[in-house]
Design an enzyme around this catalytic site. Sequence first.
Site, PDB file in Angstrom:
ATOM      1  N   CYS A  94      65.255  12.599   3.134  1.00 28.07           N
ATOM      2  CA  CYS A  94      64.341  13.587   2.553  1.00 28.07           C
ATOM      3  C   CYS A  94      64.683  14.004   1.113  1.00 28.07           C
ATOM      4  O   CYS A  94      64.370  13.278   0.188  1.00 28.07           O
ATOM      5  CB  CYS A  94      64.259  14.785   3.483  1.00 28.07           C
ATOM      6  SG  CYS A  94      62.786  15.770   3.237  1.00 28.07           S
ATOM      7  N   ARG A 128      52.656  21.284   3.843  1.00 23.84           N
ATOM      8  CA  ARG A 128      53.877  20.571   4.251  1.00 23.84           C
ATOM      9  C   ARG A 128      53.555  19.615   5.388  1.00 23.84           C
ATOM     10  O   ARG A 128      52.697  19.889   6.218  1.00 23.84           O
ATOM     11  CB  ARG A 128      54.951  21.561   4.722  1.00 23.84           C
ATOM     12  CG  ARG A 128      55.474  22.472   3.634  1.00 23.84           C
ATOM     13  CD  ARG A 128      56.688  23.254   4.121  1.00 23.84           C
ATOM     14  NE  ARG A 128      57.880  22.418   4.176  1.00 23.84           N
ATOM     15  CZ  ARG A 128      58.654  22.178   3.127  1.00 23.84           C
ATOM     16  NH1 ARG A 128      58.379  22.695   1.950  1.00 23.84           N
ATOM     17  NH2 ARG A 128      59.718  21.407   3.241  1.00 23.84           N
ATOM     18  N   HIS A 192      64.523  13.624   9.730  1.00 19.76           N
ATOM     19  CA  HIS A 192      65.665  14.457  10.111  1.00 19.76           C
ATOM     20  C   HIS A 192      65.810  14.392  11.627  1.00 19.76           C
ATOM     21  O   HIS A 192      65.180  13.598  12.290  1.00 19.76           O
ATOM     22  CB  HIS A 192      65.393  15.922   9.755  1.00 19.76           C
ATOM     23  CG  HIS A 192      65.097  16.185   8.327  1.00 19.76           C
ATOM     24  ND1 HIS A 192      66.081  16.365   7.393  1.00 19.76           N
ATOM     25  CD2 HIS A 192      63.935  16.342   7.662  1.00 19.76           C
ATOM     26  CE1 HIS A 192      65.531  16.636   6.216  1.00 19.76           C
ATOM     27  NE2 HIS A 192      64.224  16.616   6.352  1.00 19.76           N
TER      28      HIS A 192
HETATM   29  N1  GLN Z   1      62.358  20.015  -0.876  1.00 18.63           N
HETATM   30  C1  GLN Z   1      61.790  18.730  -0.556  1.00 18.63           C
HETATM   31  C2  GLN Z   1      60.369  18.834  -0.049  1.00 18.63           C
HETATM   32  O1  GLN Z   1      59.956  19.862   0.436  1.00 18.63           O
HETATM   33  C3  GLN Z   1      62.669  18.069   0.489  1.00 18.63           C
HETATM   34  C4  GLN Z   1      62.612  18.738   1.816  1.00 18.63           C
HETATM   35  C5  GLN Z   1      63.620  18.238   2.796  1.00 18.63           C
HETATM   36  O2  GLN Z   1      64.643  17.682   2.418  1.00 18.63           O
HETATM   37  N2  GLN Z   1      63.346  18.475   4.062  1.00 18.63           N
HETATM   38  O3  GLN Z   1      59.636  17.870  -0.125  1.00 18.63           O
END
Ligand code: GLN
Length: 250
Positions: A94, A128, A192
């Site tokens: 990520c 998101r 993740h």
């Molecule tokens: N901050 C980055 C995003 O929101 C990565 C997020 C993450 O590592 N889960 O895309």
Amino acid sequence: MNTTIDIMSLYPKDMNIYGDSGNVLTIRRRLELYGYEPVVHQYNQGDEWPEHVDLILGGGGQDTGQKKIINDFYMRADLLRKLAADGVPMLMICGLYQLFGEYFETVDGTRLDGIGVIGAYTVGQDVRMIGNLVEHSEQFGDVIGYENHSGQTFLRDGVQPLGTVDAEGRGNNGKDHTEGARVNNVIGTYMHGSLLPKNPAISDFLITTAVSRRYGSFEKTHQTAEQAAELARLDEVAANARKAAAARPR
Ligand code: GLN
């Protein structure tokens, strides 16, 4: 006979969310159960770089975490690019996946340049992408994890994704059904969960690549019968976790 393998956990203080440190524990435990001797080095901003690194694991982070590490990360950029080109196996989840690409433009308009190991760029959006995810990979079969990111990543032409996703709204960008990237022995992914406890095929790829690079080949002869039995038990736990995660709605 020497069986040491040096694992590096990259920026665990600021880049480690949704259980990403479980990837380090998994690699360490599996190496032990194969009869090797893992040594884990934690590298945070300002730390010394260890003399030897066989395998590098990096996690995700908030946009703020990415901004915190970025200057130190640039100081290590040449080294990381060289190690990647030399074939050192790496898993970047990520936030660090994004920074191994060309750039990440966050949702507030800040542009963070990446180190360009992976031909990809990322643009933050308001929505998101969150939830359990199954992707299909030719090399690793079904890869199961959990994504949570605002960044949409687009691979440059010819860059191989780690896998493909069926549903819209998931994966690298929610549009082209790709997830993650694979360049040399570097894997970048949004997964993740942690990823590796549920995906022994990827763990074993990282381990056998690291061991073969250092010692010429990966040998099972270091492993005792008890270690083999314990590894088989862990793989059963992984199989159950995979089933549970794959069956869970987002
Ligand atoms: N901050 C980055 C995003 O929101 C990565 C997020 C993450 O590592 N889960 O895309």
